[in-house]
Scaffold this motif. Sequence first.
Motif, PDB file in Angstrom:
ATOM      1  N   PHE A  39      -2.742  11.637  -8.049  1.00  0.00           N
ATOM      2  CA  PHE A  39      -3.011  12.138  -6.699  1.00  0.00           C
ATOM      3  C   PHE A  39      -2.673  13.627  -6.628  1.00  0.00           C
ATOM      4  N   TYR A  87      -7.884  11.790  -5.311  1.00  0.00           N
ATOM      5  CA  TYR A  87      -7.266  10.700  -6.060  1.00  0.00           C
ATOM      6  C   TYR A  87      -8.155  10.316  -7.236  1.00  0.00           C
ATOM      7  N   GLN A 130      -8.532   7.521 -10.542  1.00  0.00           N
ATOM      8  CA  GLN A 130      -8.115   6.343 -11.296  1.00  0.00           C
ATOM      9  C   GLN A 130      -8.698   6.526 -12.684  1.00  0.00           C
ATOM     10  N   LEU A 160     -12.013   8.838  -7.371  1.00  0.00           N
ATOM     11  CA  LEU A 160     -12.426   7.808  -6.427  1.00  0.00           C
ATOM     12  C   LEU A 160     -12.442   8.281  -4.977  1.00  0.00           C
ATOM     13  N   THR A 214      -2.519   1.064  -8.161  1.00  0.00           N
ATOM     14  CA  THR A 214      -2.830   1.412  -6.782  1.00  0.00           C
ATOM     15  C   THR A 214      -1.690   1.033  -5.843  1.00  0.00           C
ATOM     16  N   TYR A 267      -1.580  -2.220   3.561  1.00  0.00           N
ATOM     17  CA  TYR A 267      -1.394  -2.656   2.175  1.00  0.00           C
ATOM     18  C   TYR A 267       0.040  -2.439   1.730  1.00  0.00           C
ATOM     19  N   THR A 290      -0.464   3.093   3.005  1.00  0.00           N
ATOM     20  CA  THR A 290      -1.686   2.984   2.229  1.00  0.00           C
ATOM     21  C   THR A 290      -2.450   1.740   2.616  1.00  0.00           C
ATOM     22  N   ALA A 341      -4.617   0.648   0.406  1.00  0.00           N
ATOM     23  CA  ALA A 341      -4.943   0.184  -0.955  1.00  0.00           C
ATOM     24  C   ALA A 341      -5.133   1.296  -1.962  1.00  0.00           C
ATOM     25  N   GLN A 342      -5.549   2.477  -1.550  1.00  0.00           N
ATOM     26  CA  GLN A 342      -5.714   3.532  -2.542  1.00  0.00           C
ATOM     27  C   GLN A 342      -4.869   4.734  -2.171  1.00  0.00           C
ATOM     28  N   LYS A 343      -5.410   5.645  -1.395  1.00  0.00           N
ATOM     29  CA  LYS A 343      -4.644   6.861  -1.117  1.00  0.00           C
ATOM     30  C   LYS A 343      -3.481   6.583  -0.187  1.00  0.00           C
ATOM     31  N   LEU A 344      -2.398   7.319  -0.415  1.00  0.00           N
ATOM     32  CA  LEU A 344      -1.247   7.260   0.479  1.00  0.00           C
ATOM     33  C   LEU A 344      -1.360   8.381   1.490  1.00  0.00           C
TER      34      LEU A 344
END
Lengths: 114, 110
Positions: free
Chosen positions: A33, A48, A50, A55, A98, B31, B93, B95-98
């Motif tokens: 990130f 971000y 992966q 993504l 994740t 999440y 989050t 599920a992906q970015k915080l």
Amino acid sequence: GAGVSQSPRYKVAKRGQDVALRCDPISGHVSLFWYQQALGQGPEFLTYFQNEAQLDKSGLPSDRFFAERPEGSVSTLKIQRTQQEDSAVYLCASSLGTGRGELFFGEGSRLTVL
Amino acid sequence: ILNVEQSPQSLHVQEGDSTNFTCSFPSSNFYALHWYRWETAKSPEALFVMTLNGDEKKKGRISATLNTKEGYSYLYIKGSQPEDSATYLCAHTGAQKLVFGQGTRLTINP
């Protein structure tokens, strides 16, 4: 290395110059990130990855900002034609996967645009 | 709540006193909720990652609770010490970015 490494730690650029900020994540960490932290604010999400796939780049403030992670490890954040409002600390963080894995942060790159 | 909000923005506490602060986050599409401590001139370090409604986690004198239905988390520090002085960040989050809040800057007065 044992932790997330960022370079340079400090960068002073003249307005209009291009800059490149490097992030070396913890070996084996899938997720990477980039965050931008302005003075007195919390970290703002930029992008971000992966592995090598970017993504989410919804946080990049303009098309002057570009990030890559070509081999799924080291990442570079490039800012073209820097402006004064780009002055901030740029934080890189990596994690094993994740959302439910904690982030491991680098010490940040402080960019000052004159 | 559309964003992650933390309160108060700053806090001064006398050494030995206990304190707490709040993180509010979107209750939909939850999440995980993260807490980090960020000391001056260092990197942010994870304190807790919380995923379940009603979760309570503890690390030494620091603990946290989570309410995902109403979208808030509390961080508690018992018997504050000077080394607790830092900015405390929470992040949500889906599920992906915080997404981070702006932080609570805590100063412990000796």
